[in-house]
Write an enzyme that holds these catalytic residues in place. Structure first.
Site, PDB file in Angstrom:
ATOM      1  N   ASP A 320     -18.666  38.643 -75.114  1.00 27.53           N
ATOM      2  CA  ASP A 320     -19.005  38.395 -76.507  1.00 27.53           C
ATOM      3  C   ASP A 320     -18.254  37.142 -76.941  1.00 27.53           C
ATOM      4  O   ASP A 320     -17.292  36.729 -76.291  1.00 27.53           O
ATOM      5  CB  ASP A 320     -18.596  39.592 -77.355  1.00 27.53           C
ATOM      6  CG  ASP A 320     -18.901  39.397 -78.833  1.00 27.53           C
ATOM      7  OD1 ASP A 320     -19.998  38.923 -79.146  1.00 27.53           O
ATOM      8  OD2 ASP A 320     -18.017  39.695 -79.651  1.00 27.53           O
ATOM      9  N   ASP A 516     -15.537  42.803 -78.382  1.00 24.66           N
ATOM     10  CA  ASP A 516     -14.641  43.223 -79.453  1.00 24.66           C
ATOM     11  C   ASP A 516     -15.506  43.674 -80.615  1.00 24.66           C
ATOM     12  O   ASP A 516     -16.316  42.916 -81.121  1.00 24.66           O
ATOM     13  CB  ASP A 516     -13.745  42.062 -79.877  1.00 24.66           C
ATOM     14  CG  ASP A 516     -12.926  42.388 -81.120  1.00 24.66           C
ATOM     15  OD1 ASP A 516     -12.323  43.456 -81.142  1.00 24.66           O
ATOM     16  OD2 ASP A 516     -12.912  41.570 -82.058  1.00 24.66           O
ATOM     17  N   ASP A 520     -20.311  45.912 -79.825  1.00 24.46           N
ATOM     18  CA  ASP A 520     -20.248  45.694 -78.384  1.00 24.46           C
ATOM     19  C   ASP A 520     -20.155  46.997 -77.592  1.00 24.46           C
ATOM     20  O   ASP A 520     -20.281  46.980 -76.367  1.00 24.46           O
ATOM     21  CB  ASP A 520     -19.033  44.822 -78.031  1.00 24.46           C
ATOM     22  CG  ASP A 520     -19.131  43.440 -78.626  1.00 24.46           C
ATOM     23  OD1 ASP A 520     -20.233  42.873 -78.627  1.00 24.46           O
ATOM     24  OD2 ASP A 520     -18.109  42.923 -79.106  1.00 24.46           O
TER      25      ASP A 520
END
Length: 808
Positions: A320, A516, A520
């Protein structure tokens, strides 16, 4: 166990957690009591104790074999069962007791590693609202969430999670959507705009008109995705069972051959005893548990030995962006003042007003002002406009910070700010006094300082494909991907998109996903190994992950990769060494040189040697990492802190170049004088100290002085450009102004030095400062953030005591 109800699975796991330690206690106790009885001459009691210990181990060993066979695996536990039964058959009871101890100990160690796995995603469920505030007329009632239907009017209070999907009904809603998108900047939704469940109300209360039930809403879908993805994750098979395919039939063949050749069943049992795969049962669990222990000391919580082993041979990494590759919180990147205004004063006014605001951008502005040691004033008559900004009276002037109420100013400087914000993917906080636009503060979510070095380390560790998934816009996503040299980037990704992308990557290779935030969690559970940045309380993603980084440092992921590969290497090395020694012992037993009891003692010696070797995983790979000389770590933190202070002065170079372009009079000379003073009085002493103190200290840990040669050459170029700018300034003083022939070269020097210093700072921070144990800049920002919050709280108390504030 997929057909067993969850409650039954929980009961079985609880029973296993009690059975295995009890088995160790019983077998060890039986062996010791038998030994004591043998010493004092009570042979019958001794043999009884050893038989009891052996029988106690036979029953669970049979269960393990049956379970393995049902799962299609002829595990090495079958050898242990045969050797246990064989020792009882031929009367070699002490050998059976020794095997029982080794078997039970190995299972307990293996179970200890497996019990660290936890994929129940409790945080996702706990975060989900259980009720909603429904308004009918003037009456507001709290109703269970499952009673909400499309069309209901719901009230969402400050800090509450939006319970169902809906549309804003009465006022602008300021939302923290990071749980769904990962984007740290708060967004506003106007009346009529859709709002998804799972986002947080970051301002005052507002109302939504429900467009779906709770089960059909966005957040419920995220929970289901995470649960489905978790169910897709199969447990890793023990390392020992991978060798059983050939080791098991080989041991049986040797035992059978020894029996046929000698006619002695004792000799066959002796072969089985030394073939008992305790090195296989113990080596891998001990090495893996050692790796887990070492990882925890590095701030990496690995929930299972299987996750550690998978991490050791992963080749694809999916990440991410927000909170993983970037810091996850905005910082001030520049302060721009209108002509005639003072830049520090603009920041001071903005921070003074923003002390009273809980907005994430306001906190960043206050933090930056405190970092520059600006003296903030106490604001009065504070009014916060949700989604627009804050206005307050500061020192008699009415100051507004936030978005512009109308169109952006057509002034050249304001247009330049808008253009730069667009190019840099930055947010703008405009500052005005008494309705006159006087400046702007630019903010953005910065790339983590250690991200580039971590990416390089991961590639060196065997990761050959790096993919970024983000709910953010394409422009900032591509910028981050370009800087880090990623192989693929996907922007505007919903949680469902992320899960699909991770599953696609997992089909091609062993895939690690690091993220995070709640958004996610499904993707983490879908990956072969999920890694959560859990330092700032990303609870849901932490629960969904196999690995949690408890410190806010991305480079710990590379550390975890090093630990995983080293632990796996030790586990394989120990298992292979144990098997080789066992094979040699099997040969000796087959020809009658080792009776069962002696073979059991020899096997125990092999076990001890294998375990000691496996424990090397606690120390880590001596070839990994860089050992810094004493005092170097503190020196790195010192120079890192100086970078933070010097970076603020780099704007003087650009301001001087802009003034030179605008004219050659006194303002240009004054700006050039300020820039030159900054260079000679602050910057060059810092660069010289790095050259004479830091770089020599880094020569040994980095391998040679050549490792810093490029940076040294940059220092020389900084000195050259500084001298050239000084010569230009001297010529301008002598001629009474900057001459036309100087303008082009002077601007090139100023802009060039500005760009060079930015790049040089980044290179040093990424290559050298990240070697320090503490990531100082983020730690410093965290401390300043705490100061900012305390400052704001104190100001709020003072205002309440003196002058009532007005909050909109």
């Amino acid at each position: 166990m997929t057909d067993i109800p969850p409650t039954a699975q929980t009961s079985l796991q609880r029973l296993r957690s009690l059975l295995e330690p009890a088995l160790v206690v019983v077998t060890v106790t039986a062996l010791i009591l038998g030994g004591i009885a043998w010493v004092v001459g009570w042979r019958a009691i001794a043999e009884g104790c050893w038989v009891a210990g052996t029988l106690v181990a036979v029953v669970p060993a049979l269960v393990w074999v049956i379970v393995a066979l049902r799962n299609g695996r002829a595990g090495v536990d079958l050898l242990a069962v045969l050797s246990l039964v064989g020792t009882l058959w031929v009367g070699e009871y002490v050998a059976g007791a020794l095997i029982a101890v080794m078997l039970s100990t190995g299972r307990a160690l293996d179970a200890a590693a497996q019990r660290r796995a936890s994929h129940d995603l409790r945080a996702l469920l706990e975060r989900a609202p259980r009720s909603a505030r429904r308004r009918i007329g003037d009456v507001i009632t709290v109703v269970p969430l499952d009673e909400v239907v499309a069309g209901d009017l719901l009230v969402v209070g400050p800090g509450e999670v939006v319970p169902v999907d809906g549309r804003v009904e009465d006022a602008v809603a300021v939302l923290d959507e990071s749980a769904l998108t990962g984007e740290p900047l708060q967004v506003e939704r106007a009346v009529g705009e859709p709002v998804r469940s799972g986002v947080v109300n970051a301002a005052t209360a507002f109302e939504i008109r429900a467009t779906a039930t709770a089960d059909a809403s966005t957040y419920a879908g995220i929970v289901r995705l995470a649960q489905q993805a978790g169910a897709d994750s199969a447990p890793i098979i023990r390392l020992a069972d991978r060798y059983a395919a050939w080791f098991l039939p080989l041991a049986l063949a040797v035992a059978g051959a020894a029996w046929l050749a000698s006619g002695s069943a004792v000799r066959a049992v002796a072969v089985l005893v030394v073939a008992t795969p305790c090195p296989l049962l113990l080596a891998a669990p001990v090495a893996i548990v050692s790796g887990l222990s070492r990882a925890s000391r590095q701030g990496v919580v690995i929930r299972s030995g299987g996750a550690l082993e998978n991490l050791g041979h992963a080749t694809t990494l999916v990440m991410d962006k927000t909170g993983t590759l970037t810091a996850g919180r905005p910082v001030v990147v520049d302060v721009v003042a209108a002509p005639g205004s003072d830049t520090p004063e603009i920041l001071r006014l903005a921070a003074s007003v923003d002390q009273m605001s809980p907005h994430v951008l306001a906190e960043a502005i206050v933090t930056e002002a405190l970092a520059r040691h600006l003296s903030l004033s106490l604001p009065v008559e504070v009014i916060e406009h949700p989604g627009r900004g804050v206005t307050a009276t500061v020192n008699g002037a009415r100051v507004a910070v936030g978005k512009l109420a109308g169109e952006a100013s057509e002034a050249d400087w304001a247009v330049a700010v808008v253009n730069r914000a667009s190019l840099d993917s930055a947010a703008i906080a405009w500052v005005s006094t008494d309705d006159e636009l006087v400046g702007a503060v630019l903010l953005r979510d910065p790339l983590r300082r250690n991200a580039p070095r971590t990416v390089r380390r991961l590639r060196a560790a065997g990761i050959n494909r790096l993919v970024m998934l983000t709910g953010d816009r394409a422009a900032p996503a591509r910028e981050v991907a370009t800087v880090l040299g990623l192989d693929e980037v996907y922007a505007n990704q919903s949680p469902a998109d992320k899960v699909a992308a991770v599953r696609a990557e997992r089909e091609r290779a062993v895939t690690v996903m690091v993220g995070d935030g709640v958004n996610d969690a499904p993707a983490l559970a879908a990956a072969t190994v999920g890694v959560a940045m859990g330092a700032r309380g990303a609870t849901a993603s932490s629960e969904a992950a196999d690995i949690v980084l408890t410190t806010d440092r991305l480079d710990r992921l590379a550390d975890a990769m090093d630990i995983a590969r080293w632990s796996r290497r030790i586990a394989v090395q120990s298992a292979v060494a144990g098997m080789v020694l066992s094979l040699l012992a099997m040969g000796a037993a087959a020809v009658g040189l080792l009776p069962p009891a002696a073979g059991a003692l020899l096997q125990e010696g092999i076990d001890v040697a294998v375990i000691l070797n496996a424990l090397r995983a606690l120390r880590g790979n001596p070839a990994a990492g860089i050992e810094l000389p004493d005092g170097t770590d503190a020196m790195l933190r010192r120079f890192s802190g100086e970078h933070d202070k010097l970076r603020d002065g780099l704007t003087l170079l650009r301001d001087a170049a802009d003034n030179v372009a605008a004219g050659s009079g006194k303002p240009a000379i004054d700006a050039l004088t300020r820039a030159q003073s900054f260079l000679t009085e602050r910057l060059l002493p810092h660069e010289d100290a790095e050259q004479t103190e830091l770089y020599p200290a880094l020569a040994t840990p980095l391998g040679s002085a050549e490792a810093t040669a490029t940076m040294s050459r940059t220092h020389a170029e900084i000195h050259r450009l500084t001298d050239r700018i000084g010569n230009h300034l001297q010529l301008a003083h002598e001629a009474g102004g900057i001459q036309p022939s100087q303008v082009d070269d002077l601007r090139a020097c100023l802009y060039g030095l500005h760009a060079l210093l930015h790049l040089h700072f980044l290179q040093e921070e990424e290559n050298y400062f990240t070697l320090a144990d503490t990531e100082l800049p983020e730690g410093r920002k965290t401390a300043l953030t705490v100061r900012a919050r305390r400052y704001r709280e104190k100001g709020a108390r003072d205002i309440e005591e003196r002058i009532p504030s007005v909050r909109g």
